[in-house]
Design a protein around this motif. Structure first.
Motif, PDB file in Angstrom:
ATOM      1  N   UNK A   1       0.816  -1.217   0.000  1.00 55.13           N
ATOM      2  CA  UNK A   1       0.000   0.000   0.000  1.00 55.13           C
ATOM      3  C   UNK A   1       0.849   1.266   0.000  1.00 55.13           C
ATOM      4  N   UNK A   2       2.111   1.134   0.399  1.00 54.02           N
ATOM      5  CA  UNK A   2       3.032   2.275   0.427  1.00 54.02           C
ATOM      6  C   UNK A   2       4.110   2.161  -0.649  1.00 54.02           C
ATOM      7  N   UNK A   3       3.819   1.344  -1.677  1.00 56.58           N
ATOM      8  CA  UNK A   3       4.747   1.232  -2.800  1.00 56.58           C
ATOM      9  C   UNK A   3       5.991   0.432  -2.485  1.00 56.58           C
ATOM     10  N   UNK A   4       5.934  -0.424  -1.497  1.00 54.81           N
ATOM     11  CA  UNK A   4       7.080  -1.242  -1.108  1.00 54.81           C
ATOM     12  C   UNK A   4       6.755  -2.720  -1.255  1.00 54.81           C
ATOM     13  N   UNK A   5       7.777  -3.560  -1.127  1.00 56.56           N
ATOM     14  CA  UNK A   5       7.587  -5.000  -1.187  1.00 56.56           C
ATOM     15  C   UNK A   5       8.261  -5.653   0.004  1.00 56.56           C
TER      16      UNK A   5
ATOM     17  N   UNK B   1      11.636   0.777  -4.238  1.00 57.11           N
ATOM     18  CA  UNK B   1      12.127   0.789  -5.612  1.00 57.11           C
ATOM     19  C   UNK B   1      13.586   1.257  -5.667  1.00 57.11           C
ATOM     20  N   UNK B   2      14.374   0.610  -6.499  1.00 60.10           N
ATOM     21  CA  UNK B   2      15.808   0.883  -6.573  1.00 60.10           C
ATOM     22  C   UNK B   2      16.637  -0.129  -5.811  1.00 60.10           C
ATOM     23  N   UNK B   3      16.025  -0.817  -4.858  1.00 59.03           N
ATOM     24  CA  UNK B   3      16.701  -1.882  -4.123  1.00 59.03           C
ATOM     25  C   UNK B   3      16.673  -3.134  -4.998  1.00 59.03           C
ATOM     26  N   UNK B   4      17.821  -3.778  -5.240  1.00 61.02           N
ATOM     27  CA  UNK B   4      17.813  -4.995  -6.063  1.00 61.02           C
ATOM     28  C   UNK B   4      16.878  -6.081  -5.526  1.00 61.02           C
ATOM     29  N   UNK B   5      16.661  -6.102  -4.228  1.00 61.24           N
ATOM     30  CA  UNK B   5      15.776  -7.121  -3.660  1.00 61.24           C
ATOM     31  C   UNK B   5      14.309  -6.789  -3.914  1.00 61.24           C
ATOM     32  N   UNK B   6      13.994  -5.525  -4.054  1.00 63.31           N
ATOM     33  CA  UNK B   6      12.633  -5.091  -4.410  1.00 63.31           C
ATOM     34  C   UNK B   6      12.291  -5.586  -5.810  1.00 63.31           C
ATOM     35  N   UNK B   7      13.242  -5.594  -6.715  1.00 61.62           N
ATOM     36  CA  UNK B   7      12.980  -5.864  -8.128  1.00 61.62           C
ATOM     37  C   UNK B   7      12.745  -7.338  -8.431  1.00 61.62           C
TER      38      UNK B   7
END
Length: 335
Positions: free
Chosen positions: A252-256, A280-286
């Motif tokens: 909900x806050x654009x994170x994973x 976003x920008x964190x390799x683990x997020x992607x």
């Protein structure tokens, strides 16, 4: 490459990974020889109670045609094997056998390539000493992330770069499950779907508890910093029923939400696995689905990231193929 040598292999374990390994070598023998200057050939396959010896190019026969299991030393002698490949389960029940077989091979100057983790955690120093004493090598890519070459980076690729931290999502199952939770699936449904797709084991406890992620980072830290995995403390946060709410809240806050396993050179012998929100920008997020990633923090050199890699029996088998080539291929010029 003009001179192509044959590298005879004894394969221990003939489950999905072992079968994929033997099948890939049989199907791609010519291509591997042309590209890498060595032709790995499975000359024997050993399972829990039976074994079969093979002539070069001979397919593995059906199990009823196998012979009773004999001593490994005899199998190594009869095949003249240069490599023992271990694809037995990483379970406590086979730890002692896996360790004994690896030590026997190393003490005979036979290289060991393994996807089995259990004995690496308990016999790391003994295995290393045996390899050094008898001019043999150990390669463990299959135990540190299947097709993800994180082990190669930790072992040699980061030398001189001042690696200070390891931060990883090395378990594809838990990443997939967390993403399904963020999509609104209840935890049992997310696990069943992962199992249906062949991502999760029948018993996903080690994945969801953080134990598997911690094991892989323990091994990466051992390669990078010389830690003894047997002495490493683990603090792990499991994915449980509360994970769904946390995953939805992060989304909900654009994170994973990710299960992140980490270690630091300045905090020796400690590995932590925590549920973290990534941006976003964190390799683990992607990461997508069952993908994996490891971020090596290298101070002045910056972060070195490796990601992707197939989470499957074939992915683990390809890691075994890669490591087998690594310990047997010619080492000349650029190679």
């Amino acid at each position: 490459m003009n001179d192509v040598g044959q590298a005879d292999v004894v394969l221990s374990g003939y489950g999905p990974v072992g079968q994929a390994f033997a099948g890939h070598l049989a199907e791609h023998a010519g291509e591997l020889a042309r590209r890498h200057g060595v032709r790995p050939v499975v000359r024997a396959v050993r399972a829990s109670t039976a074994q079969c010896l093979l002539q070069p190019g001979e397919p593995v026969p059906p199990r009823p045609e196998w012979s009773p299991l004999g001593p490994l030393a005899e199998t190594l002698d009869r095949t003249g094997a240069r490599v023992l490949v271990q694809a037995v389960p990483s379970s406590p029940g086979v730890r002692r056998q896996a360790a004994d077989e690896a030590l026997l091979a190393l003490r005979r100057g036979v290289h060991v390539v393994t996807a089995t983790k259990s004995h690496l955690l308990t016999h790391w120093r003994e295995l290393g000493e045996a390899a050094r004493a008898h001019d043999a090598m150990i390669r463990i890519s299959g135990a540190t992330g299947a097709a993800l070459p994180a082990g190669d980076l930790a072992r040699t690729g980061l030398r001189g770069l001042g690696c200070a931290t390891i931060r990883a999502c090395p378990n594809g199952t838990v990443t997939y499950v967390l993403d399904r939770l963020a999509a609104g699936d209840p935890l049992p449904d997310a696990i069943r779907e992962a199992q249906r797709r062949g991502i999760a084991e029948a018993d996903p406890t080690a994945d969801l508890s953080g134990a598997d992620s911690a094991t892989k980072v323990r091994l990466l830290a051992a390669l990078a910093w010389g830690w003894d995995p047997a002495s490493v403390r683990v603090r792990a946060q499991a994915v449980d029923g509360s994970g769904a709410a946390a995953a939805l809240d992060a989304l909900s806050r654009g994170r994973r939400l990710r299960a992140v396993a980490s270690a630091r050179a300045d905090q020796p012998l400690l590995v932590e696995v925590r549920l973290e929100e990534t941006e976003p920008g964190d390799p683990l997020y992607a990461l997508s689905g069952p993908e994996k990633a490891v971020v090596f923090g290298c101070q002045e050199a910056g972060d070195v990231v490796v990601s992707g890699g197939r989470s499957s029996p074939l992915g683990a088998a390809l890691a075994l193929v890669k490591d087998t080539i690594d310990v047997t291929a010619p080492r000349l010029g650029f190679f």
